[in-house]
Design a protein around this motif. Structure first.
Motif, PDB file in Angstrom:
ATOM      1  N   GLY A  22     -11.310 -26.813   8.089  1.00 29.94           N
ATOM      2  CA  GLY A  22     -12.494 -26.004   8.328  1.00 29.94           C
ATOM      3  C   GLY A  22     -13.470 -26.082   9.419  1.00 29.94           C
ATOM      4  N   ILE A  23     -13.867 -25.127  10.128  1.00 28.12           N
ATOM      5  CA  ILE A  23     -14.795 -25.041  11.384  1.00 28.12           C
ATOM      6  C   ILE A  23     -15.974 -24.565  10.727  1.00 28.12           C
ATOM      7  N   ASN A  24     -17.148 -25.389  11.027  1.00 30.50           N
ATOM      8  CA  ASN A  24     -18.410 -25.039  10.671  1.00 30.50           C
ATOM      9  C   ASN A  24     -18.461 -24.977   8.929  1.00 30.50           C
ATOM     10  N   THR A  25     -17.479 -25.700   8.284  1.00 29.14           N
ATOM     11  CA  THR A  25     -17.680 -25.392   6.768  1.00 29.14           C
ATOM     12  C   THR A  25     -16.921 -26.748   6.563  1.00 29.14           C
ATOM     13  N   ALA A  26     -17.416 -27.508   5.285  1.00 26.79           N
ATOM     14  CA  ALA A  26     -16.840 -28.790   4.828  1.00 26.79           C
ATOM     15  C   ALA A  26     -15.928 -28.593   3.812  1.00 26.79           C
ATOM     16  N   ASN A  27     -16.093 -27.194   3.256  1.00 31.90           N
ATOM     17  CA  ASN A  27     -15.143 -26.903   2.151  1.00 31.90           C
ATOM     18  C   ASN A  27     -14.283 -25.580   2.538  1.00 31.90           C
ATOM     19  N   PRO A  28     -13.215 -25.965   3.223  1.00 31.01           N
ATOM     20  CA  PRO A  28     -12.421 -24.654   3.615  1.00 31.01           C
ATOM     21  C   PRO A  28     -11.781 -23.955   2.576  1.00 31.01           C
ATOM     22  N   LYS A  29     -11.629 -22.657   2.416  1.00 26.77           N
ATOM     23  CA  LYS A  29     -11.082 -21.925   1.320  1.00 26.77           C
ATOM     24  C   LYS A  29      -9.571 -21.606   1.795  1.00 26.77           C
ATOM     25  N   GLY A  30      -9.122 -21.618   2.862  1.00 25.66           N
ATOM     26  CA  GLY A  30      -7.825 -21.310   3.296  1.00 25.66           C
ATOM     27  C   GLY A  30      -7.203 -22.392   4.281  1.00 25.66           C
ATOM     28  N   THR A  31      -5.973 -22.019   4.627  1.00 25.22           N
ATOM     29  CA  THR A  31      -5.623 -23.059   5.473  1.00 25.22           C
ATOM     30  C   THR A  31      -6.227 -23.423   6.806  1.00 25.22           C
ATOM     31  N   LEU A  32      -6.952 -22.152   7.283  1.00 26.55           N
ATOM     32  CA  LEU A  32      -8.040 -22.117   8.296  1.00 26.55           C
ATOM     33  C   LEU A  32      -8.859 -21.428   8.135  1.00 26.55           C
ATOM     34  N   ASP A  33     -10.246 -22.122   8.019  1.00 29.20           N
ATOM     35  CA  ASP A  33     -11.397 -21.264   7.517  1.00 29.20           C
ATOM     36  C   ASP A  33     -12.555 -21.548   8.520  1.00 29.20           C
ATOM     37  N   VAL A  34     -12.752 -20.395   9.161  1.00 28.11           N
ATOM     38  CA  VAL A  34     -13.850 -20.568  10.169  1.00 28.11           C
ATOM     39  C   VAL A  34     -14.924 -19.636   9.801  1.00 28.11           C
TER      40      VAL A  34
END
Length: 215
Positions: A22-34
């Motif tokens: 995750g970029i700018n998120t602590a809880n990514p919802k996918g393989t890469l979450d921006v």
């Protein structure tokens, strides 16, 4: 710049290990979450309001994906049905010139149907040369609805008013149908126009509340 390059390198290294980044998120919802704006090199998002040239593919955002908002490519060359479909229908051996409530088999809850062209062949001219101006027959085309087994379907009605066929033989209709997926059609609702009497011309008027964007 070195820090940004390092972050991207680390992110893709983590992706190769099937981790969620995750970029700018602590809880990514996918393989890469921006979270926030994303720049993808070698691809350009063009927001310029200019004449479209070239061939285009359509990207759509899915409402029923997990996570919601998954971007999908809509390539109509890979689909049997497109958002907008057009096909020709030839109706032979029509009883003289009339077609009444012919079931198209198109679900009225799923599609919007329009007749964009209709030609009847074998008609006797309906011109009345004794009048001034001369009077002519006219095509009448209509899309209606019928119910079959409790389900609504689009039906078509055709006639050539003021004309007939030679010796009352059966004729042929050639028509073009445009079929739109209802989920992609924006329904503006009903807008009422106004007509007022005046000396010249006798009656005139325009719709006073045309939807914004169609004006």
């Amino acid at each position: 710049m070195k820090k940004i390059t390092t972050i991207i390198f680390v992110a893709f290294a983590a992706l190769s290990m099937n981790a969620q980044v995750g970029i700018n998120t602590a809880n990514p919802k996918g393989t890469l979450d921006v979270e926030g704006e994303t720049l993808v090199e070698s691809y350009l998002v063009d927001t310029e309001n200019a004449t479209a040239r070239g061939n285009y593919l359509l990207l759509t955002r899915s409402k029923d994906s997990s996570p919601v908002g998954k971007v999908k490519l809509l390539d109509i060359t890979l689909r049997n049905v497109a958002p907008v479909n057009m096909y020709n229908v030839v109706l032979k051996n029509v009883k003289q010139d009339e077609v009444v409530n012919l079931n198209t088999g198109l679900d009225a809850d799923k599609y919007v149907v329009a007749i964009t062209g209709a030609v009847f062949t074998g008609a006797v001219s309906a011109a009345n040369t004794s009048t001034n101006p001369k009077s002519y027959g006219s095509y009448s085309t209509e899309v209606s609805q019928i119910i079959k087994a409790g389900k609504k379907f689009h039906a078509i009605n055709l006639s050539f008013k003021g004309a007939s066929t030679v010796s009352s033989v059966n004729g042929t209709w050639s028509l073009t149908l445009n079929v739109f997926e209802k989920s992609l059609v924006k329904d503006w609702g009903t807008f009422n126009g106004s007509v007022s009497a005046s000396s010249s011309p006798a009656y005139s008027g325009v719709s006073t509340n045309t939807p914004l964007g169609l004006q």
